[in-house]
Scaffold this active site. Sequence first.
Site, PDB file in Angstrom:
ATOM      1  N   ASP A   1      -7.956  -5.336  -0.192  1.00  0.00           N
ATOM      2  CA  ASP A   1      -8.414  -6.240  -1.262  1.00  0.00           C
ATOM      3  C   ASP A   1      -8.058  -7.690  -1.017  1.00  0.00           C
ATOM      4  O   ASP A   1      -8.522  -8.566  -1.757  1.00  0.00           O
ATOM      5  CB  ASP A   1      -7.800  -5.777  -2.596  1.00  0.00           C
ATOM      6  CG  ASP A   1      -8.370  -4.433  -3.016  1.00  0.00           C
ATOM      7  OD1 ASP A   1      -7.577  -3.497  -3.209  1.00  0.00           O
ATOM      8  OD2 ASP A   1      -9.599  -4.317  -3.088  1.00  0.00           O
TER       9      ASP A   1
ATOM     10  N   HIS B   1       0.849  -1.195   0.000  1.00  0.00           N
ATOM     11  CA  HIS B   1       0.000   0.000   0.000  1.00  0.00           C
ATOM     12  C   HIS B   1       0.885   1.246   0.000  1.00  0.00           C
ATOM     13  O   HIS B   1       1.943   1.259   0.625  1.00  0.00           O
ATOM     14  CB  HIS B   1      -0.910   0.031   1.240  1.00  0.00           C
ATOM     15  CG  HIS B   1      -2.083   0.925   1.070  1.00  0.00           C
ATOM     16  ND1 HIS B   1      -2.038   2.270   1.340  1.00  0.00           N
ATOM     17  CD2 HIS B   1      -3.332   0.673   0.624  1.00  0.00           C
ATOM     18  CE1 HIS B   1      -3.219   2.810   1.077  1.00  0.00           C
ATOM     19  NE2 HIS B   1      -4.025   1.866   0.641  1.00  0.00           N
TER      20      HIS B   1
END
Length: 437
Positions: A361, A304
């Site tokens: 996700d 991320h």
Amino acid sequence: MKEFATLIIDGKEMKLPVITGTEGEKAIDIRSLRQETGFITYDPGFANTGSCKSKITFMNGEKGVLRYRGIPIEQLAEKSSFVETSYLLINGHLPTQEELTRNSIMLNDQSMVHEDMQIFFQNFPRLSHPMGILSAMVNALRSFYPELITTEEEFQKVFIRMLSKVRTMAAMSYKISRGHKVIYPRADYTYCANFLNMMFDSPVNPYQIDYEIVKALNTFWILHADHEQNCSTSAVKTVGSSRANIYASVSAGIAALWGPLHGGANQAVIEMLTDIHKKGGGIKEVVEKAKNKRSSFRLMGFGHRVYKTYDPRAKIMKKICDKVLPKLKIDDPLLDIAKQLEEVALNDQYFIDKYLYPNVDFYSGILLRAMGIPTNMFPVMFAIGRLPGWIAQWKEHMDDKEQKIVRPRQIYMGKNKISYTPISKRDSSSADTESDD
Ligand code: SDX
């Protein structure tokens, strides 16, 4: 007391104001930099660049903190509903019972889609990806609702219209893609229950609402509702900054979210886990492949830009999977594979050194599978959840007096001035090669 950063260029000192956020973050205000020094900054992907001041969402990537309007995501996931959280993001405070009831009535009133739109859906090729359809159809909403937003009341109406109709359109798109009868929204169902019913009800096989799934869907959409200045939100604000209408802005956000590095990752994770399952293993090989710089393969659902620790949303998503799947009597082998993959990666020095952890996700697709959502609709589920965040951020941008049309600068690395060569004098050798630096 005002704080400054000192920049020294060619021996000349320049004081740049420092902006301090309410959580102590600091930024150097470089708005006068080029005018005073002729210099610009260089920051591909804007990893070190703040595009705005915002009051909507706070993230601390080092500590794994996420708050919407100051409220921790953990509390909202446990106690709120998606409709209530959407209200919070848009209006800056939780609604009173009266405000929530009024909101729900407006959502219901706006839940139908113009009948002419069904013809649009029916003319997409059957194998069209739902994200391409959704982006096109949200843009098409402008043709049915051309009025401009000039008052707060009109903005609220457009927000409710989009939140309600995009959900209906997503379900409609799914039904039509399968050649099934379109199921209409019901006044007696809540926002999430209505979506599930529109997706799975059929004249011969009535859908039974399972409130475990309704609760899980509320939480799923709460976890996706906003995430400060991510790629798709930045796309929405960039398009909106030219004063394009909100439907075009959100349509651009859907397009940006579609990419596998962003909202398309939830679909890519399931495809990755399914591939491991079909091969009967190979977890270590997948992790090694993700580390191989010669391969473009990445461990989907990991890493991320902001979180350098476990994504707080992934933690909650994993807990929901552990709770809901057994209740639904679903034993999904992909969940065990995901946990094994997480275990291997989190103990691998490459992932440790680069602060690569599961993101939102990584487990979300497991939950969507348990709900019966088809894999190619996973990014659409992300888009519906992100709608209130996109619209809240768009509105904040429109109202921000410091904002202007988004137009970054560049450093030119191309040819210096050359003259036009008449075609009679051109040949393949004359196409001079770029001089490498
Ligand atoms: C979302 O921004 C948001 O808030 C997004 C989001 C939201 O709610 O809006 O949180 C939603 O998009 C989540 C991310 C979903 N995408 C994926 O899961 C795809 C896989 N992850 C990556 O491609 C990557 O981690 C990104 C895109 C998420 C972040 O990329 P960055 O910040 O640009 O980091 P990078 O590509 O520069 O990577 C830094 C290093 C690189 O190695 P080096 O060049 O330093 O040697 O880490 C490596 C990368 O190769 N790396 C990975 C990796 N992610 C980063 N290596 C293997 N597998 C991965 N998943």
